[in-house]
Design a protein around this motif. Sequence first.
Motif, PDB file in Angstrom:
ATOM      1  N   LEU A  44      15.647  38.876  23.752  1.00 31.46           N
ATOM      2  CA  LEU A  44      16.100  40.198  24.193  1.00 31.46           C
ATOM      3  C   LEU A  44      17.453  40.082  24.887  1.00 31.46           C
ATOM      4  O   LEU A  44      17.834  40.951  25.661  1.00 31.46           O
ATOM      5  N   GLY A  45      18.123  38.961  24.652  1.00 36.53           N
ATOM      6  CA  GLY A  45      19.362  38.699  25.384  1.00 36.53           C
ATOM      7  C   GLY A  45      19.103  37.960  26.675  1.00 36.53           C
ATOM      8  O   GLY A  45      20.006  37.721  27.458  1.00 36.53           O
ATOM      9  N   LEU A 180      24.625  32.579  21.494  1.00 33.84           N
ATOM     10  CA  LEU A 180      25.916  33.116  21.935  1.00 33.84           C
ATOM     11  C   LEU A 180      27.083  32.863  20.985  1.00 33.84           C
ATOM     12  O   LEU A 180      27.933  33.742  20.835  1.00 33.84           O
ATOM     13  N   PHE A 190      22.884  40.889  15.103  1.00 29.20           N
ATOM     14  CA  PHE A 190      21.993  41.953  15.572  1.00 29.20           C
ATOM     15  C   PHE A 190      21.370  42.681  14.386  1.00 29.20           C
ATOM     16  O   PHE A 190      21.918  42.679  13.283  1.00 29.20           O
ATOM     17  N   ALA A 318      23.155  49.382  22.937  1.00 26.35           N
ATOM     18  CA  ALA A 318      23.031  49.691  21.513  1.00 26.35           C
ATOM     19  C   ALA A 318      21.947  50.739  21.322  1.00 26.35           C
ATOM     20  O   ALA A 318      20.793  50.490  21.642  1.00 26.35           O
ATOM     21  N   ALA A 367      20.210  44.753  21.213  1.00 27.22           N
ATOM     22  CA  ALA A 367      20.852  44.601  22.512  1.00 27.22           C
ATOM     23  C   ALA A 367      19.764  44.486  23.578  1.00 27.22           C
ATOM     24  O   ALA A 367      18.586  44.707  23.304  1.00 27.22           O
ATOM     25  N   GLY A 368      20.140  44.140  24.783  1.00 23.94           N
ATOM     26  CA  GLY A 368      19.174  44.058  25.872  1.00 23.94           C
ATOM     27  C   GLY A 368      18.433  45.376  25.999  1.00 23.94           C
ATOM     28  O   GLY A 368      19.027  46.443  25.855  1.00 23.94           O
ATOM     29  N   TYR A 370      15.465  45.826  28.447  1.00 27.55           N
ATOM     30  CA  TYR A 370      14.994  46.018  29.829  1.00 27.55           C
ATOM     31  C   TYR A 370      13.679  46.770  29.902  1.00 27.55           C
ATOM     32  O   TYR A 370      13.360  47.395  30.916  1.00 27.55           O
ATOM     33  N   GLN A 619      19.782  35.548  34.546  1.00 25.69           N
ATOM     34  CA  GLN A 619      18.791  36.617  34.676  1.00 25.69           C
ATOM     35  C   GLN A 619      18.833  37.267  36.051  1.00 25.69           C
ATOM     36  O   GLN A 619      18.726  38.484  36.178  1.00 25.69           O
TER      37      GLN A 619
ATOM     38  N   GLN B  99      24.816  38.243  28.222  1.00 29.38           N
ATOM     39  CA  GLN B  99      23.356  38.171  28.091  1.00 29.38           C
ATOM     40  C   GLN B  99      23.010  38.556  26.672  1.00 29.38           C
ATOM     41  O   GLN B  99      22.907  37.712  25.812  1.00 29.38           O
ATOM     42  N   CYS B 100      22.893  39.862  26.412  1.00 25.37           N
ATOM     43  CA  CYS B 100      22.539  40.211  25.037  1.00 25.37           C
ATOM     44  C   CYS B 100      23.729  40.089  24.097  1.00 25.37           C
ATOM     45  O   CYS B 100      23.563  39.868  22.907  1.00 25.37           O
ATOM     46  N   TYR B 102      25.939  42.341  23.102  1.00 28.17           N
ATOM     47  CA  TYR B 102      26.331  43.487  22.276  1.00 28.17           C
ATOM     48  C   TYR B 102      27.699  44.037  22.688  1.00 28.17           C
ATOM     49  O   TYR B 102      28.440  44.555  21.867  1.00 28.17           O
TER      50      TYR B 102
END
Lengths: 717, 158
Positions: A44-45, A180, A190, A318, A367-368, A370, A619, B99-100, B102
């Motif tokens: 999830l990133g 990355l 993605f 996203a 994308a993340g 959360y 994190q 992190q992600c 995007y």
Amino acid sequence: MNHDVARPAAAGDLPPDLAANPRLASWLTIESGRVLVRVGKVELGQGILTAMAAIAAEELDLPPERIVVVSADTAVSPDEGVTAGSMSVAAAGSALRQACAEARALMLAAAARTAGLDPAGLSVADGVICDAAGQQLTSYWELADQVSLDVDATGEAVPRPSRRPGEGSTSAGTLPRLDLPDKIFGRPRFIHDLELPGMVHGRVIRPAQRGARLVGVPGEPLRGLSGVLGTVCDGSFLGVVAEQEDTAERAARALASAAVWQGAADLPDEQDLPAYLRGQPAETTLVHCVGQGGVGGTEGVRHSATYSRPYLAHASLAPSCGIARWSASGELTVWTHSQGIFGLRRAIAQATSLDVDQIRVRHVEGAGCYGHNAADDAAFDAVLLARSVPDRPVRVQWSRRDELGWAPFGSAMVAEVSATLGGDGRVADWSCQVWSHGHTARPGYAGNPGLLAAADLEKPLDLPASIDPPAGNGGGTSRNAVPGYDFPRQRITAHRLLTMPIRTSALRSLGAHVNVFAIESFMDELAAMAGRDPVEYRLAHLADERARAVLEQAADAASWGGTRSPGRGRGIGYARYKNRSAYCAAVAEVEAVHEVRVRRLVLAVDVGRVIDDDGVRNQIEGGAIQATSWTLKERVRFDRAGITSTDWESYPILRFSEVPRVDVHVLARQHEPSLGAGEAAQGPVAAAIANALFDAIGVRVRDLPLTAEHVVAAMAS
Amino acid sequence: MLDRYTFTVNGEQRDVVAEADTPLLTVLRNTLRLKAAKFGCGTGLCGACFVLVDGYPTPSCDTPVWAAAGKRIVTAEGLSARDAPHPLQQAFLQEQAAQCGYCISGILISAAALLQADPAPDEQAVVTALDRNLCRCGAQGRIVRAVLRAADRQGERR
């Protein structure tokens, strides 16, 4: 030598995810020169794939380059439920570690048998198995065909002790994130970038108002548009499929302006959310009750205060995306960035009357998120649209407006805290009541598919009020409602609302953000009443050494006792996430002029065994910055008809110029179990900021976000 | 109405046939299959879709293709030379500045334009240059460090 006391040593004592999926071959495959690793948790990133590669590499004595972590896929991966709750390293990591230890032991046993040696004398380096004299015997790669991993885990193999020295802030190793390079070099990675053969594009037209029914689409809005493959209209679900994305977009706009909707959502009054939350029918749970004589009856000074937050959006950068393809024979494949591919598969089966076996759900990075955003909804949109064009993958891209308007939100909440201070200034009793919508509406919740579009179908599958995870999983409304302090009398009550005009589901840390904000703000209020220093006052109520250590570390690192820059305030917040997971203390430094600005955050965390030091820091930093954004700025806006904060101007989040400097101190405890880092900072940071604001301006702001509007309102009261 | 538009993308001349108001982002991603620029909002408010248009960071999601005709477009794919990553990309890897990820393509574009205009920016200049780019994961601290690191590297080479 082995200080790794958290190991499952006894045979049969398997990590739960391995016990549920005991076949070793489902976790790993040894091939020529590489090991394929499969976990049910998804990227999830947060770097989970990298952490899993690090664990497998460590356990198999391989360099990380030899490990390939396969994306989760219902066809091949172990079912590990949802990737949530900061449980991935603890759950998937411990299962994978044990599975790899067993695979290694099987390999060593086979090598020892052939050589007539004791396996205990053998060692492995880069997959090559050597005897005690360093003589090469064989390798994983040679043995791959002879040693079957198609056997169940026994729990007999003991994972290797952590090779990194234990106590203090000695850092664990760091493995660069595997995902990355693609992302930094702009390579397709993605789900949004995925192009499948024959792929076409879909769009869904959401109702004009919440809960509205589609009356019709008069006229011929799509006349003159070439390349439209068809529209899908099922009850109030309206969508369109086109060869080109641009055409789908134009067609959706035309349909949206033509469609006639009826019936309006009657949303609550945004200006008086706390009263609304307290007035709704609710399921009430006594979460925690200790001490003789109950609360409120003790001698001393009483104090009460009420804290709240509004609804918060996940606001992933996203907008969600889903791809689905139906074969002509009725088999369905779905590509999704869902947090729970197995749950989504079951929900789609329920909503489409397919057998689970006819559906394959594959994870592709998004994308993340959360928490539970619109990923599952977008996937189901694609399923509904793709049925109209068999054998063609349909890609559905949500708009920013729909993402901020229709994805589930983190619930608005109210917490009312009361306490009595004894003559010695200590807390003699403590009570708290918290009101909230449920914190999960993930696919399959309460026996329903829980997919947005399913509620609009001709035969609707409703979205009932969200539920809360069980207490054993940390609860939802009640998450961290129990203060971690040694108070002699406590009574904690949670009210989960049974109504849900605005859809809520899991947002990072669930109820802990507000509950910790309330508890830790209130602790500051009590410390001030008792005339004590906030850090010293907390320590006076805290026996747990690990808790004390993070508080003391954060305070030291932030020069707690030192002088503050003029115009700045300093505040602290602390919690142990879920009361049994990571320990985190945060010190905030804020400045309040025209608006509240957080200048610096210092955090100390204890997440137990650290798999990847930089992963933990990343994190915690990210959680702290996101919590700063929630706390200072964020608020879902709505009127009686629907959500009105549907772009980045009406739902602003923290910008580069507003981001504080963040210092993270990781107290590594390599002999303790891993506790997960992803959500630990949310509550402590919120409280630290509010406490620092009080320190700066002498005003206690109890309603989030800490905007100028709320500061002024707090001054007036 | 479909029409033909010509511009250069990452140094190569490209001809595309599109409706005049089709977003440049859609042309880049779907027609030219350059996936670095991302769809984030469609209204130029998040920066995920940034590309350089004649050297300026520009939201490709609300730039119609007609407005790009005759211009020089550079996407994040075009920042690195054939076998040498851009100093920014190296620095982002070294700092693990995501992190992600995007938002990263768009941020690299803003940062590349900054370093072009100001080879030795201070932290404040970096923050200002990136203020139109959103990052939801909270990787901003790392990202700023990475841009400063890349500037240092470029400075050393000079």
